[in-house]
Design an enzyme around this catalytic site. Sequence first.
Site, PDB file in Angstrom:
ATOM      1  N   SER A 141     -55.463   9.412 -11.717  1.00 46.74           N
ATOM      2  CA  SER A 141     -55.900   8.915 -10.406  1.00 46.74           C
ATOM      3  C   SER A 141     -55.455   9.918  -9.354  1.00 46.74           C
ATOM      4  O   SER A 141     -54.551  10.733  -9.602  1.00 46.74           O
ATOM      5  CB  SER A 141     -55.232   7.562 -10.130  1.00 46.74           C
ATOM      6  OG  SER A 141     -55.431   7.165  -8.797  1.00 46.74           O
ATOM      7  N   TYR A 154     -48.426   1.371 -10.902  1.00 50.63           N
ATOM      8  CA  TYR A 154     -49.694   2.076 -11.108  1.00 50.63           C
ATOM      9  C   TYR A 154     -49.520   3.582 -10.879  1.00 50.63           C
ATOM     10  O   TYR A 154     -49.884   4.410 -11.718  1.00 50.63           O
ATOM     11  CB  TYR A 154     -50.746   1.507 -10.157  1.00 50.63           C
ATOM     12  CG  TYR A 154     -52.116   2.102 -10.317  1.00 50.63           C
ATOM     13  CD1 TYR A 154     -52.972   1.658 -11.315  1.00 50.63           C
ATOM     14  CD2 TYR A 154     -52.563   3.112  -9.470  1.00 50.63           C
ATOM     15  CE1 TYR A 154     -54.235   2.204 -11.462  1.00 50.63           C
ATOM     16  CE2 TYR A 154     -53.821   3.666  -9.609  1.00 50.63           C
ATOM     17  CZ  TYR A 154     -54.655   3.208 -10.603  1.00 50.63           C
ATOM     18  OH  TYR A 154     -55.901   3.755 -10.753  1.00 50.63           O
TER      19      TYR A 154
HETATM   20  P1  NAD Z   1     -62.267  -1.627 -14.057  1.00 49.87           P
HETATM   21  O1  NAD Z   1     -61.262  -2.701 -13.858  1.00 49.87           O
HETATM   22  O2  NAD Z   1     -63.657  -1.842 -13.666  1.00 49.87           O
HETATM   23  O3  NAD Z   1     -62.263  -1.130 -15.573  1.00 49.87           O
HETATM   24  C1  NAD Z   1     -61.083  -1.049 -16.337  1.00 49.87           C
HETATM   25  C2  NAD Z   1     -61.390  -1.587 -17.715  1.00 49.87           C
HETATM   26  O4  NAD Z   1     -60.184  -1.503 -18.505  1.00 49.87           O
HETATM   27  C3  NAD Z   1     -61.815  -3.062 -17.687  1.00 49.87           C
HETATM   28  O5  NAD Z   1     -63.041  -3.225 -18.356  1.00 49.87           O
HETATM   29  C4  NAD Z   1     -60.671  -3.777 -18.378  1.00 49.87           C
HETATM   30  O6  NAD Z   1     -61.064  -4.919 -19.103  1.00 49.87           O
HETATM   31  C5  NAD Z   1     -60.143  -2.675 -19.301  1.00 49.87           C
HETATM   32  N1  NAD Z   1     -58.787  -2.974 -19.753  1.00 49.87           N
HETATM   33  C6  NAD Z   1     -57.763  -3.498 -19.034  1.00 49.87           C
HETATM   34  N2  NAD Z   1     -56.709  -3.692 -19.836  1.00 49.87           N
HETATM   35  C7  NAD Z   1     -57.060  -3.284 -21.086  1.00 49.87           C
HETATM   36  C8  NAD Z   1     -56.380  -3.218 -22.325  1.00 49.87           C
HETATM   37  N3  NAD Z   1     -55.122  -3.656 -22.463  1.00 49.87           N
HETATM   38  N4  NAD Z   1     -57.046  -2.720 -23.394  1.00 49.87           N
HETATM   39  C9  NAD Z   1     -58.330  -2.305 -23.268  1.00 49.87           C
HETATM   40  N5  NAD Z   1     -59.029  -2.351 -22.120  1.00 49.87           N
HETATM   41  C10 NAD Z   1     -58.390  -2.831 -21.036  1.00 49.87           C
HETATM   42  O7  NAD Z   1     -61.655  -0.363 -13.271  1.00 49.87           O
HETATM   43  P2  NAD Z   1     -62.208   1.130 -13.079  1.00 49.87           P
HETATM   44  O8  NAD Z   1     -62.116   1.402 -11.648  1.00 49.87           O
HETATM   45  O9  NAD Z   1     -63.468   1.359 -13.825  1.00 49.87           O
HETATM   46  O10 NAD Z   1     -60.998   1.909 -13.767  1.00 49.87           O
HETATM   47  C11 NAD Z   1     -61.137   2.773 -14.880  1.00 49.87           C
HETATM   48  C12 NAD Z   1     -59.980   3.750 -14.845  1.00 49.87           C
HETATM   49  O11 NAD Z   1     -60.095   4.579 -13.687  1.00 49.87           O
HETATM   50  C13 NAD Z   1     -58.609   3.084 -14.770  1.00 49.87           C
HETATM   51  O12 NAD Z   1     -57.686   3.783 -15.576  1.00 49.87           O
HETATM   52  C14 NAD Z   1     -58.257   3.224 -13.302  1.00 49.87           C
HETATM   53  O13 NAD Z   1     -56.869   3.195 -13.075  1.00 49.87           O
HETATM   54  C15 NAD Z   1     -58.868   4.569 -12.993  1.00 49.87           C
HETATM   55  N6  NAD Z   1     -59.097   4.843 -11.578  1.00 49.87           N
HETATM   56  C16 NAD Z   1     -59.972   4.066 -10.869  1.00 49.87           C
HETATM   57  C17 NAD Z   1     -60.157   4.354  -9.518  1.00 49.87           C
HETATM   58  C18 NAD Z   1     -61.106   3.558  -8.651  1.00 49.87           C
HETATM   59  O14 NAD Z   1     -61.096   3.767  -7.411  1.00 49.87           O
HETATM   60  N7  NAD Z   1     -61.935   2.683  -9.202  1.00 49.87           N
HETATM   61  C19 NAD Z   1     -59.464   5.409  -8.912  1.00 49.87           C
HETATM   62  C20 NAD Z   1     -58.594   6.153  -9.677  1.00 49.87           C
HETATM   63  C21 NAD Z   1     -58.425   5.873 -11.017  1.00 49.87           C
END
Ligand code: NAD
Length: 256
Positions: A141, A154
């Site tokens: 991130s 986080y």
């Molecule tokens: P999201 O919540 O839409 O997707 C995350 C997915 O991970 C979900 O489908 C959830 O069910 C799954 N998950 C959670 N716990 C789990 C587990 N124990 N085992 C397997 N799957 C599990 O969020 P997103 O925004 O698509 O995030 C995806 C990645 O990107 C994450 O690692 C998040 O930290 C990172 N990220 C997101 C952003 C943002 O702004 N959206 C920014 C930086 C980093």
Amino acid sequence: MAVVDLGGKAVVITGGARGLGAATARSVVDGGGRVLITDVLEAEGAETAAELGDAARFLRHDVTSEGDWEAVLAHAVSEFGRIDGLVNNAGISTGQFLEHESVEDFRRVIDINLVGVFIGIRTAIPLMRANGGGSIVNISSAAGLTGLALTAGYGASKWGVRGLSKIGAVELAEDRIRVNSVHPGMTLTPMTAPIGIAAGEGNYPGAPLGRVGLPEEIAAAVAFLLSDAAGYMTGAELAVDGGWTAGLTVKYLTGR
Ligand code: NAD
């Protein structure tokens, strides 16, 4: 959007039921690859895989479970015959001030976001080595490149993912396994939807580009790192954040 060539590649994407993981799965399929989506969300994961057609599969997977990891990677090998790519994307956030985050929440975030990535890399190594190499992309991130308020567990987990990626890069280079981290900025997904920032120019002064990112814009960077076009990249940290971690804009500095 132009896609990279992932023809013949088999990729496992954790947390791929929705959000960035689902967009990445689409990029892999659009690039000619095959994908095993995993997630704890069974109905959404199965639906996402069905939408992507024959090149996609889904399996329930909790990334904190060593047994689940063994089963997932064995399934990928039995379905596709090999594993070329692993995207450690699954993650959760809690959004609390450090002072108010419970030890239980902190540990849970570290367990899913960091320990889950560690188990995934460790389990994939012998399978990728047997193929003569592979590409591991760990989703960190912008909060893994700079300090961000409300991200105690986080942010710590994402800094850990960044560091773990570098350790993997140096240890696994001789096996031709590349390990890179991607650092998204604020991107519109179910994780960030509750914050309520709308897509579109001018809606997000936190990033110099003035807008939030779209899942497909992060997915494009991940697909590139999975591809042979990134064959000389390992240990890199790729910010896809609208300039957020590049620094402050004049508007931010002066309030005008
Ligand atoms: P999201 O919540 O839409 O997707 C995350 C997915 O991970 C979900 O489908 C959830 O069910 C799954 N998950 C959670 N716990 C789990 C587990 N124990 N085992 C397997 N799957 C599990 O969020 P997103 O925004 O698509 O995030 C995806 C990645 O990107 C994450 O690692 C998040 O930290 C990172 N990220 C997101 C952003 C943002 O702004 N959206 C920014 C930086 C980093």
